[in-house]
Design a protein around this motif. Structure first.
Motif, PDB file in Angstrom:
ATOM      1  N   TRP A   3      31.641  40.193  38.092  1.00 19.60           N
ATOM      2  CA  TRP A   3      31.781  38.827  37.620  1.00 19.60           C
ATOM      3  C   TRP A   3      30.814  37.925  38.348  1.00 19.60           C
ATOM      4  O   TRP A   3      30.279  38.275  39.385  1.00 19.60           O
ATOM      5  CB  TRP A   3      33.211  38.345  37.796  1.00 19.60           C
ATOM      6  CG  TRP A   3      33.684  38.302  39.237  1.00 19.60           C
ATOM      7  CD1 TRP A   3      33.143  38.957  40.305  1.00 19.60           C
ATOM      8  CD2 TRP A   3      34.778  37.580  39.756  1.00 19.60           C
ATOM      9  NE1 TRP A   3      33.859  38.686  41.446  1.00 19.60           N
ATOM     10  CE2 TRP A   3      34.869  37.845  41.144  1.00 19.60           C
ATOM     11  CE3 TRP A   3      35.708  36.738  39.194  1.00 19.60           C
ATOM     12  CZ2 TRP A   3      35.839  37.288  41.958  1.00 19.60           C
ATOM     13  CZ3 TRP A   3      36.680  36.188  40.010  1.00 19.60           C
ATOM     14  CH2 TRP A   3      36.742  36.464  41.368  1.00 19.60           C
ATOM     15  N   ASP A   4      30.575  36.781  37.777  1.00 24.85           N
ATOM     16  CA  ASP A   4      29.834  35.713  38.433  1.00 24.85           C
ATOM     17  C   ASP A   4      30.794  34.535  38.543  1.00 24.85           C
ATOM     18  O   ASP A   4      31.356  34.085  37.548  1.00 24.85           O
ATOM     19  CB  ASP A   4      28.600  35.297  37.614  1.00 24.85           C
ATOM     20  CG  ASP A   4      27.496  36.330  37.681  1.00 24.85           C
ATOM     21  OD1 ASP A   4      27.247  36.850  38.781  1.00 24.85           O
ATOM     22  OD2 ASP A   4      26.902  36.628  36.632  1.00 24.85           O
ATOM     23  N   LEU A  12      32.069  34.061  34.751  1.00 29.60           N
ATOM     24  CA  LEU A  12      31.478  34.877  33.697  1.00 29.60           C
ATOM     25  C   LEU A  12      31.898  36.321  33.936  1.00 29.60           C
ATOM     26  O   LEU A  12      31.735  36.859  35.027  1.00 29.60           O
ATOM     27  CB  LEU A  12      29.949  34.801  33.719  1.00 29.60           C
ATOM     28  CG  LEU A  12      29.324  33.479  33.295  1.00 29.60           C
ATOM     29  CD1 LEU A  12      27.820  33.518  33.537  1.00 29.60           C
ATOM     30  CD2 LEU A  12      29.617  33.180  31.846  1.00 29.60           C
ATOM     31  N   HIS A  13      32.470  36.946  32.876  1.00 25.12           N
ATOM     32  CA  HIS A  13      32.905  38.339  32.963  1.00 25.12           C
ATOM     33  C   HIS A  13      32.719  38.983  31.601  1.00 25.12           C
ATOM     34  O   HIS A  13      33.223  38.485  30.591  1.00 25.12           O
ATOM     35  CB  HIS A  13      34.364  38.420  33.409  1.00 25.12           C
ATOM     36  CG  HIS A  13      34.938  39.799  33.402  1.00 25.12           C
ATOM     37  ND1 HIS A  13      34.461  40.788  34.215  1.00 25.12           N
ATOM     38  CD2 HIS A  13      35.927  40.340  32.671  1.00 25.12           C
ATOM     39  CE1 HIS A  13      35.149  41.891  33.980  1.00 25.12           C
ATOM     40  NE2 HIS A  13      36.044  41.639  33.038  1.00 25.12           N
ATOM     41  N   GLU A  14      31.967  40.081  31.579  1.00 22.58           N
ATOM     42  CA  GLU A  14      31.679  40.839  30.355  1.00 22.58           C
ATOM     43  C   GLU A  14      31.186  39.936  29.218  1.00 22.58           C
ATOM     44  O   GLU A  14      31.636  40.034  28.083  1.00 22.58           O
ATOM     45  CB  GLU A  14      32.917  41.625  29.919  1.00 22.58           C
ATOM     46  CG  GLU A  14      33.298  42.711  30.901  1.00 22.58           C
ATOM     47  CD  GLU A  14      34.498  43.531  30.450  1.00 22.58           C
ATOM     48  OE1 GLU A  14      35.190  43.148  29.465  1.00 22.58           O
ATOM     49  OE2 GLU A  14      34.749  44.568  31.091  1.00 22.58           O
ATOM     50  N   GLY A  15      30.268  39.038  29.559  1.00 22.82           N
ATOM     51  CA  GLY A  15      29.653  38.173  28.558  1.00 22.82           C
ATOM     52  C   GLY A  15      30.513  37.019  28.094  1.00 22.82           C
ATOM     53  O   GLY A  15      30.111  36.276  27.197  1.00 22.82           O
ATOM     54  N   ARG A  16      31.690  36.845  28.653  1.00 23.10           N
ATOM     55  CA  ARG A  16      32.568  35.744  28.260  1.00 23.10           C
ATOM     56  C   ARG A  16      32.623  34.704  29.373  1.00 23.10           C
ATOM     57  O   ARG A  16      32.591  35.034  30.556  1.00 23.10           O
ATOM     58  CB  ARG A  16      33.983  36.255  27.971  1.00 23.10           C
ATOM     59  CG  ARG A  16      33.990  37.148  26.725  1.00 23.10           C
ATOM     60  CD  ARG A  16      35.368  37.442  26.217  1.00 23.10           C
ATOM     61  NE  ARG A  16      36.049  36.208  25.827  1.00 23.10           N
ATOM     62  CZ  ARG A  16      37.362  36.141  25.657  1.00 23.10           C
ATOM     63  NH1 ARG A  16      38.113  37.196  25.831  1.00 23.10           N
ATOM     64  NH2 ARG A  16      37.931  35.007  25.300  1.00 23.10           N
ATOM     65  N   SER A  17      32.730  33.467  28.985  1.00 19.90           N
ATOM     66  CA  SER A  17      32.767  32.346  29.921  1.00 19.90           C
ATOM     67  C   SER A  17      34.208  31.839  30.054  1.00 19.90           C
ATOM     68  O   SER A  17      34.919  31.716  29.056  1.00 19.90           O
ATOM     69  CB  SER A  17      31.876  31.228  29.384  1.00 19.90           C
ATOM     70  OG  SER A  17      31.957  30.099  30.203  1.00 19.90           O
ATOM     71  N   LEU A  39      47.170  29.253  38.495  1.00 17.26           N
ATOM     72  CA  LEU A  39      45.821  29.007  37.987  1.00 17.26           C
ATOM     73  C   LEU A  39      45.903  28.428  36.587  1.00 17.26           C
ATOM     74  O   LEU A  39      46.866  28.668  35.860  1.00 17.26           O
ATOM     75  CB  LEU A  39      45.015  30.307  37.922  1.00 17.26           C
ATOM     76  CG  LEU A  39      44.851  31.123  39.189  1.00 17.26           C
ATOM     77  CD1 LEU A  39      44.097  32.406  38.889  1.00 17.26           C
ATOM     78  CD2 LEU A  39      44.127  30.318  40.243  1.00 17.26           C
ATOM     79  N   GLN A  40      44.881  27.715  36.224  1.00 20.89           N
ATOM     80  CA  GLN A  40      44.688  27.266  34.848  1.00 20.89           C
ATOM     81  C   GLN A  40      43.431  27.992  34.378  1.00 20.89           C
ATOM     82  O   GLN A  40      42.353  27.762  34.920  1.00 20.89           O
ATOM     83  CB  GLN A  40      44.498  25.753  34.819  1.00 20.89           C
ATOM     84  CG  GLN A  40      44.565  25.155  33.453  1.00 20.89           C
ATOM     85  CD  GLN A  40      45.944  24.607  33.144  1.00 20.89           C
ATOM     86  OE1 GLN A  40      46.845  24.658  33.945  1.00 20.89           O
ATOM     87  NE2 GLN A  40      46.100  24.092  31.955  1.00 20.89           N
ATOM     88  N   LEU A  41      43.557  28.901  33.424  1.00 21.28           N
ATOM     89  CA  LEU A  41      42.437  29.697  32.944  1.00 21.28           C
ATOM     90  C   LEU A  41      42.204  29.373  31.475  1.00 21.28           C
ATOM     91  O   LEU A  41      43.050  29.680  30.627  1.00 21.28           O
ATOM     92  CB  LEU A  41      42.723  31.187  33.135  1.00 21.28           C
ATOM     93  CG  LEU A  41      41.575  32.148  32.955  1.00 21.28           C
ATOM     94  CD1 LEU A  41      40.446  31.857  33.934  1.00 21.28           C
ATOM     95  CD2 LEU A  41      42.053  33.576  33.130  1.00 21.28           C
ATOM     96  N   ASN A  42      41.092  28.708  31.186  1.00 19.19           N
ATOM     97  CA  ASN A  42      40.790  28.229  29.830  1.00 19.19           C
ATOM     98  C   ASN A  42      41.963  27.445  29.240  1.00 19.19           C
ATOM     99  O   ASN A  42      42.347  27.643  28.085  1.00 19.19           O
ATOM    100  CB  ASN A  42      40.396  29.378  28.906  1.00 19.19           C
ATOM    101  CG  ASN A  42      38.989  29.858  29.166  1.00 19.19           C
ATOM    102  OD1 ASN A  42      38.224  29.229  29.891  1.00 19.19           O
ATOM    103  ND2 ASN A  42      38.631  30.980  28.589  1.00 19.19           N
ATOM    104  N   GLY A  43      42.560  26.606  30.068  1.00 15.49           N
ATOM    105  CA  GLY A  43      43.646  25.747  29.606  1.00 15.49           C
ATOM    106  C   GLY A  43      45.022  26.385  29.628  1.00 15.49           C
ATOM    107  O   GLY A  43      46.008  25.707  29.353  1.00 15.49           O
ATOM    108  N   GLN A  44      45.129  27.667  29.933  1.00 10.45           N
ATOM    109  CA  GLN A  44      46.431  28.331  29.972  1.00 10.45           C
ATOM    110  C   GLN A  44      46.888  28.498  31.411  1.00 10.45           C
ATOM    111  O   GLN A  44      46.116  28.932  32.272  1.00 10.45           O
ATOM    112  CB  GLN A  44      46.377  29.695  29.296  1.00 10.45           C
ATOM    113  CG  GLN A  44      46.215  29.608  27.794  1.00 10.45           C
ATOM    114  CD  GLN A  44      46.421  30.964  27.149  1.00 10.45           C
ATOM    115  OE1 GLN A  44      45.835  31.943  27.571  1.00 10.45           O
ATOM    116  NE2 GLN A  44      47.255  30.999  26.133  1.00 10.45           N
TER     117      GLN A  44
END
Length: 167
Positions: free
Chosen positions: A31-32, A44-49, A66-71
């Motif tokens: 990941w980045d 960034l993980h497997e081409g997804r942001s 955590l809040q991950l993409n709003g969830q």
């Protein structure tokens, strides 16, 4: 080795070394991660942001929100010592002997949610400690009665300072 639970039926085994490779459930994980400040990150993980934010962290119980993409995502982590105590059947024995809550890090007390004489159960919120612009809810490490609160609202505290005493 770290074990992270995200739900009652979802468990992740994470193996890592500082500066070395990361594996999740035995598979390589790349990941980045870019810090954006104030507990926010871009991942960034497997081409997804992904947009990630650390909402709260309770370092004493290793519980994180955590809040991950709003969830909202609640995590419970166990390190190798926690896993060993579980294996030996001693995890509850250690918790029941806790007579005080200490500050896991330096910070500012922004809320006190209990008072002397109040009965608390393991996991009940006790204080809110602000550190590095994040609010951390400090929870009861076990069942007991609050016998003393050693800090006041808006007090600055040091790591390891006794905050609350229990009987």
């Amino acid at each position: 080795m770290l074990q992270v639970r995200t739900s009652p039926d979802q468990l992740w085994d994470i193996d890592y070394t500082s500066g070395g490779p990361i594996t999740v459930n035995g598979q390589p994980f790349t990941w980045d991660l870019i810090p954006l400040g104030n507990g926010r990150y871009h991942l960034l993980h497997e081409g997804r942001s992904y947009s990630a934010e650390l909402v709260s962290a309770d370092y004493a119980t290793k519980a994180f929100v955590l809040q991950l993409n709003g969830q909202r995502l609640e995590l419970q982590a166990k390190d190798r010592f926690d896993l060993l105590l579980d294996k030996l059947g001693m995890s509850n024995a250690v918790v029941s002997k806790v007579n005080e809550l200490k500050a896991p890090m330096p910070g500012l007390i922004v809320a006190i949610r209990v008072e002397p004489g109040q009965s608390v159960q393991k996991g009940d919120p006790l204080l809110v400690l602000e550190a590095m612009k994040m609010e951390n809810i400090l929870k009861a490490p076990g069942d007991g009665t609050v016998t003393g609160i050693k800090v006041g609202l808006r007090d600055n505290v040091n790591k390891g300072q006794v905050l609350i005493q229990f009987s």
